[in-house]
Design a protein around this motif. Structure first.
Motif, PDB file in Angstrom:
ATOM      1  N   PHE A 168       0.839  -1.204   0.000  1.00 44.05           N
ATOM      2  CA  PHE A 168       0.000   0.000   0.000  1.00 44.05           C
ATOM      3  C   PHE A 168       0.871   1.250   0.000  1.00 44.05           C
ATOM      4  N   LEU A 169       1.929   1.240   0.807  1.00 48.16           N
ATOM      5  CA  LEU A 169       2.808   2.404   0.871  1.00 48.16           C
ATOM      6  C   LEU A 169       3.557   2.629  -0.440  1.00 48.16           C
ATOM      7  N   LEU A 170       3.941   1.555  -1.109  1.00 48.72           N
ATOM      8  CA  LEU A 170       4.591   1.693  -2.416  1.00 48.72           C
ATOM      9  C   LEU A 170       3.636   2.336  -3.414  1.00 48.72           C
ATOM     10  N   GLU A 171       2.402   1.889  -3.403  1.00 50.35           N
ATOM     11  CA  GLU A 171       1.402   2.414  -4.336  1.00 50.35           C
ATOM     12  C   GLU A 171       1.135   3.900  -4.099  1.00 50.35           C
ATOM     13  N   HIS A 172       1.296   4.339  -2.841  1.00 49.31           N
ATOM     14  CA  HIS A 172       0.989   5.737  -2.511  1.00 49.31           C
ATOM     15  C   HIS A 172       2.236   6.604  -2.341  1.00 49.31           C
ATOM     16  N   GLY A 173       3.383   6.091  -2.773  1.00 48.73           N
ATOM     17  CA  GLY A 173       4.578   6.934  -2.864  1.00 48.73           C
ATOM     18  C   GLY A 173       5.434   7.054  -1.629  1.00 48.73           C
ATOM     19  N   PHE A 174       5.161   6.253  -0.587  1.00 48.71           N
ATOM     20  CA  PHE A 174       5.983   6.338   0.619  1.00 48.71           C
ATOM     21  C   PHE A 174       7.218   5.446   0.543  1.00 48.71           C
ATOM     22  N   LEU A 175       7.215   4.489  -0.371  1.00 53.35           N
ATOM     23  CA  LEU A 175       8.367   3.627  -0.606  1.00 53.35           C
ATOM     24  C   LEU A 175       8.776   3.724  -2.072  1.00 53.35           C
ATOM     25  N   ASP A 176      10.058   3.453  -2.310  1.00 54.13           N
ATOM     26  CA  ASP A 176      10.553   3.453  -3.688  1.00 54.13           C
ATOM     27  C   ASP A 176      10.503   2.065  -4.316  1.00 54.13           C
ATOM     28  N   PHE A 177      10.814   1.052  -3.514  1.00 57.06           N
ATOM     29  CA  PHE A 177      10.837  -0.310  -4.034  1.00 57.06           C
ATOM     30  C   PHE A 177      10.460  -1.299  -2.943  1.00 57.06           C
ATOM     31  N   ILE A 178       9.910  -2.430  -3.346  1.00 60.24           N
ATOM     32  CA  ILE A 178       9.765  -3.599  -2.483  1.00 60.24           C
ATOM     33  C   ILE A 178      10.733  -4.651  -3.000  1.00 60.24           C
ATOM     34  N   THR A 179      11.599  -5.128  -2.125  1.00 58.59           N
ATOM     35  CA  THR A 179      12.675  -6.018  -2.544  1.00 58.59           C
ATOM     36  C   THR A 179      12.645  -7.312  -1.750  1.00 58.59           C
ATOM     37  N   PRO A 180      12.442  -8.457  -2.400  1.00 61.26           N
ATOM     38  CA  PRO A 180      12.496  -9.744  -1.700  1.00 61.26           C
ATOM     39  C   PRO A 180      13.859  -9.962  -1.058  1.00 61.26           C
ATOM     40  N   ARG A 181      13.879 -10.716   0.016  1.00 56.10           N
ATOM     41  CA  ARG A 181      15.099 -10.908   0.797  1.00 56.10           C
ATOM     42  C   ARG A 181      16.250 -11.485  -0.034  1.00 56.10           C
ATOM     43  N   LYS A 182      15.929 -12.370  -0.946  1.00 58.90           N
ATOM     44  CA  LYS A 182      16.972 -12.983  -1.771  1.00 58.90           C
ATOM     45  C   LYS A 182      17.679 -11.966  -2.656  1.00 58.90           C
ATOM     46  N   GLU A 183      17.011 -10.849  -2.938  1.00 60.83           N
ATOM     47  CA  GLU A 183      17.573  -9.849  -3.845  1.00 60.83           C
ATOM     48  C   GLU A 183      18.181  -8.654  -3.111  1.00 60.83           C
ATOM     49  N   LEU A 184      18.132  -8.662  -1.785  1.00 53.79           N
ATOM     50  CA  LEU A 184      18.539  -7.484  -1.017  1.00 53.79           C
ATOM     51  C   LEU A 184      19.965  -7.044  -1.330  1.00 53.79           C
ATOM     52  N   LYS A 185      20.900  -7.979  -1.276  1.00 55.15           N
ATOM     53  CA  LYS A 185      22.300  -7.616  -1.452  1.00 55.15           C
ATOM     54  C   LYS A 185      22.547  -6.996  -2.818  1.00 55.15           C
ATOM     55  N   ASP A 186      22.023  -7.627  -3.866  1.00 53.36           N
ATOM     56  CA  ASP A 186      22.223  -7.107  -5.223  1.00 53.36           C
ATOM     57  C   ASP A 186      21.539  -5.759  -5.403  1.00 53.36           C
ATOM     58  N   LYS A 187      20.310  -5.647  -4.929  1.00 61.33           N
ATOM     59  CA  LYS A 187      19.549  -4.415  -5.167  1.00 61.33           C
ATOM     60  C   LYS A 187      20.096  -3.242  -4.353  1.00 61.33           C
ATOM     61  N   ILE A 188      20.440  -3.464  -3.101  1.00 63.96           N
ATOM     62  CA  ILE A 188      20.984  -2.374  -2.288  1.00 63.96           C
ATOM     63  C   ILE A 188      22.271  -1.843  -2.898  1.00 63.96           C
ATOM     64  N   ASN A 189      23.135  -2.733  -3.339  1.00 64.68           N
ATOM     65  CA  ASN A 189      24.386  -2.287  -3.953  1.00 64.68           C
ATOM     66  C   ASN A 189      24.152  -1.638  -5.320  1.00 64.68           C
ATOM     67  N   LEU A 190      23.122  -2.084  -6.018  1.00 63.78           N
ATOM     68  CA  LEU A 190      22.752  -1.426  -7.274  1.00 63.78           C
ATOM     69  C   LEU A 190      22.334   0.019  -7.019  1.00 63.78           C
ATOM     70  N   TYR A 191      21.498   0.232  -5.997  1.00 63.47           N
ATOM     71  CA  TYR A 191      21.053   1.588  -5.678  1.00 63.47           C
ATOM     72  C   TYR A 191      22.238   2.472  -5.288  1.00 63.47           C
ATOM     73  N   ILE A 192      23.160   1.924  -4.522  1.00 64.37           N
ATOM     74  CA  ILE A 192      24.343   2.689  -4.122  1.00 64.37           C
ATOM     75  C   ILE A 192      25.173   3.067  -5.346  1.00 64.37           C
ATOM     76  N   ASP A 193      25.372   2.114  -6.262  1.00 61.92           N
ATOM     77  CA  ASP A 193      26.142   2.396  -7.479  1.00 61.92           C
ATOM     78  C   ASP A 193      25.474   3.479  -8.319  1.00 61.92           C
ATOM     79  N   LEU A 194      24.150   3.433  -8.408  1.00 64.40           N
ATOM     80  CA  LEU A 194      23.436   4.435  -9.208  1.00 64.40           C
ATOM     81  C   LEU A 194      23.544   5.821  -8.568  1.00 64.40           C
ATOM     82  N   ILE A 195      23.409   5.889  -7.256  1.00 67.13           N
ATOM     83  CA  ILE A 195      23.498   7.174  -6.560  1.00 67.13           C
ATOM     84  C   ILE A 195      24.899   7.770  -6.731  1.00 67.13           C
ATOM     85  N   GLN A 196      25.929   6.932  -6.622  1.00 67.72           N
ATOM     86  CA  GLN A 196      27.304   7.405  -6.718  1.00 67.72           C
ATOM     87  C   GLN A 196      27.831   7.464  -8.147  1.00 67.72           C
TER      88      GLN A 196
END
Length: 284
Positions: free
Chosen positions: A251-279
């Protein structure tokens, strides 16, 4: 007939001869799915039947995110005091002693520094097992020190929230942590150092009202409960019926309070992807 009727009253089987089923062999998810406990652990405590994310603690998150589970823990011996001499059903000092013995934790947050996909990060992770992950003075101090380490060493900061909110036994001392951590995050932003906030089940109260929602990117695990006040309080305050599932991550994702929902198996890859994109780094 003796085999239908017990001749002697009471249970006569010796304790050492009883055949008890070992605990923890199976886990039942909220949807009623039954999962083998070993299989659940191999699947990072996510039910393969329905995708339900079982609550886990800092040790498991560190194992997921740090390369080879290698990290240095900062400020690991900081412990809470009882400046108000608070008493409810028991003394706060006694409650702290009991929960430390039970959980083997010093407080409701741990800070680790190590490499994730080959690059240094600071990870602060909350433990719900310690008084509901409540935010007291030590939680605010350890998060602030973790942010200071990020600023000093110019490395990204990751916050994993899992909390029932402010710790009532510390009253105003607890509420001060909202401002304290928010100011530190503002300093982190001024240094242009990435901050990724991961909300897990549950993220509520003062935690949501401060650092949990201040990330450069705010993400969540599927199905996590995220909100400030409980549904009854919100309903009584607004005088309106609430939408179904209004405090879920989806619900929060749909209403703009979150950017992404990430399954636990993907956490490491996705978090580091976001860091790489920001930097603006090469994608690992």
């Amino acid at each position: 007939m003796a085999w239908f009727k017990r001749k002697e009253k009471g249970i006569t089987t010796a304790t050492e001869d009883k055949m008890d089923v070992p605990k923890g062999l199976w886990y039942k998810s909220p949807t009623g799915k039954i999962i083998d406990a070993d299989e659940l652990e191999r699947n990072l405590f996510v039910s393969p039947e329905d995708g339900f994310h079982v609550r886990i603690g800092s040790s498991t998150y560190f194992e997921i995110l740090f390369d080879n589970n290698e990290f240095v823990e900062l400020d690991k011996n900081l412990t809470s005091k009882d400046p108000l001499h608070f008493v409810d059903t028991k003394k706060y000092a006694d409650r702290l002693k009991d929960v430390m013995e039970k959980t083997k934790l010093k407080d409701a947050v741990r800070t680790g520094v190590g490499k994730s996909k080959g690059r240094d990060v600071v990870i602060c992770c909350m433990d719900f097992a310690f008084i509901g992950g409540s935010m007291g003075a030590v939680v605010g101090e350890k998060i602030s020190r973790g942010i200071n380490h990020s600023i000093k060493n110019k490395i990204p900061f990751i916050m994993i929230s899992k909390s029932g909110g402010a710790r009532m036994m510390e009253a105003a001392y607890s509420l001060m942590q909202l401002a304290k951590t928010s100011v530190k995050l503002a300093q982190l932003a001024e240094e242009k150092i990435p901050y990724i906030s991961l909300c897990t089940d549950p993220t509520t109260g003062g935690t949501t009202a401060s650092y949990a929602m201040l990330g450069d990117i705010n993400i969540s695990e599927p199905g996590a409960l995220i909100g400030f006040a409980g549904p009854r309080v919100v309903r009584d305050t607004t005088g309106k019926d609430l939408p179904e599932g209004f405090q879920t991550a989806e619900f929060l994702l749909e209403h703009g309070f979150l950017d992404f929902i990430t399954p636990r198996k993907e956490l490491k890859d996705k978090i580091n992807l976001y860091i790489d994109l920001i930097q603006n780094n090469d994608i690992r």
